[in-house]
Design an enzyme around this catalytic site. Sequence first.
Site: not given
Length: 561
Positions: A279, A283, A478
């Site tokens: 993640e 990001d 996400s």
Amino acid sequence: MRLAFLLPFAAIPKISSASPTVHPSTMIVHESVAGPPAAFTQVGVVSPDEEITLRIALAQSDIVGLQEKTYAVSDPANALYGQHLTIEELAEFVKPPPATPSAVSTWLAAHGLTPTSVSPFNDVLQITLPVREANALLAADFRSFTHVPSGTRSVRTLSYAIPVALQPHIRFVHPTVAFVPPPARSRIERRASDPIPASCAFDTDPSCLQAVFGIPSAKANHSTSNVLGVAGYTDQFANTGDLAEFLSNTRPDLAGATFSVQTIDGGANDQDIFNAGIEADLDIQYTVGVASGVPVSFISVGDNTQDGISGMIDIVNSILTTPAAQRPTVLTTSYGFNEQDLPASLAVAVCNAYLQLGAVGISAIFASGDGGVGGVQPTTCTNFVPSAPGGCPFITSVGGTTNVPPHAASLFSSGGFSNYFPTPSYQAADVTAYIASIGTLYAGLYNKSGRGIPDVSAASHNIEIVWQGDVNLVDGTSCASPIFASMIALVNDRLLAAGKPVLGFLNPFLYSTTGRAAFTDVTSGNNPGCNTNGFSATTGWDPVTGLGTPNFDGLLKAVGL
Ligand SMILES: *[C@@H]1O[C@H](CO)[C@@H](O)[C@H](O)[C@H]1NC(C)=O
Ligand SMILES: *[C@@H]1O[C@H](CO)[C@@H](O)[C@H](O)[C@H]1NC(C)=O
């Protein structure tokens, strides 16, 4: 638009302190729950000597006034548009009313306790005390619980009380009755990939985003005062080696670009490649690699949180105390909760926190979640499960799309209607029109008077990243949140270059006539969950893809550039 920001009090029987039968020190239940949620089990009693740290959220001076002021400075039709509050102006709204700190401190002193202030505007006090004393102070019964899926232990009580005279002064005490699981990150699905996408319809990398959303590759020039913040939770670390490889594969023109790291709540910056978080890597790669030249700050939140919501309020307090020049203008977060896992008091507190970011000109952007109408993750459900904290009207919630031209990412993109926050006026016409268009479909499964999410959407399927040294394709909202946040950061750069204020709280602008013109309506796809097909994307706003996908030139035009 006034929100019911006194929710915890609303549930409590009204007792006049002037009543001769009620002494001001009479304890009255302030919050209670029938039992822990299904995912938590009680594992026993707690040693009376175990120390517990409690936070006492005090009344704030004027949250309704702050909401009104924030709407005014964020609405392009208002004369105050762009006049974001200073921290000092914000403090006047958030600090406790004059009588509150002494009333609460006097009560605590009577129990031999001296609180410390743990929020920028002194509206949250903290005490650390043995469980035995906490039980006495709050007429509570603290016990030990385990969140079964994660194995996390927590000490909680099913009920607590405060003196009746303190009811106007205390919003809530945490952690007490809130059983909040760790935040869910996107349900990232990973496939190995060839390094270069064959087609943007199947694989997406930054060059595809430039082509599809019109994102420029030119480097931002007003970088020093325009930081893009990336929230990192659950020990996810962004790896510099993975970023370098990603840039070399997809943005060789940005070679050497990197990010700064800030740690709070005991957070770390572990650069061991085998501890790189999928993640966090996603990001960072879709901020550094998309918001060309904008300084990116990874805010690594550790496990030492006391806000009852895994650091999502702590991060706001940290940003509000960061010097203006280093403070982000945009914050992207790809983590969330099912709204029903947050007690109303905490859902309101987290919303009030992101309201404060909006007030000072920071855009708070969250992924809508990946469980369709079933919540942040696929769940077993009968009633639809709105995701949080995107249901807060001061947050911009980003759903997911797939393919070119985009349709809704039907496998996962969360959307629906909050049960805690009513429909804000900026989207009222859109929500009414959508609900009218579906008639009685799903009547009773969702809240017709709730805030609708998401607000907008962006690419979220087959996104190419480098994770632990390998190229992978990932899915999830996400992906969409950092991509949209990067576009806003690039618009902010142009605004600063033109001597204008940054965008700040986005939603009144996004839903305005000029703002919505910058979005390509997504009219196909749906978001299944709870054994239904979910909502369908349709002409106009929908609770699957919001207003649609952004177009960069459209955004520039909408802000008058
Ligand atoms: C920044 O300045 C350079 C050099 O003048 C220019 O080429 C580039 O387009 C500018 N970037 C933006 C975003 O305006
Ligand atoms: C639906 O939303 C409204 C507005 O936020 C709220 O007052 C109401 O309690 C909600 N209903 C349910 C069943 O949660």
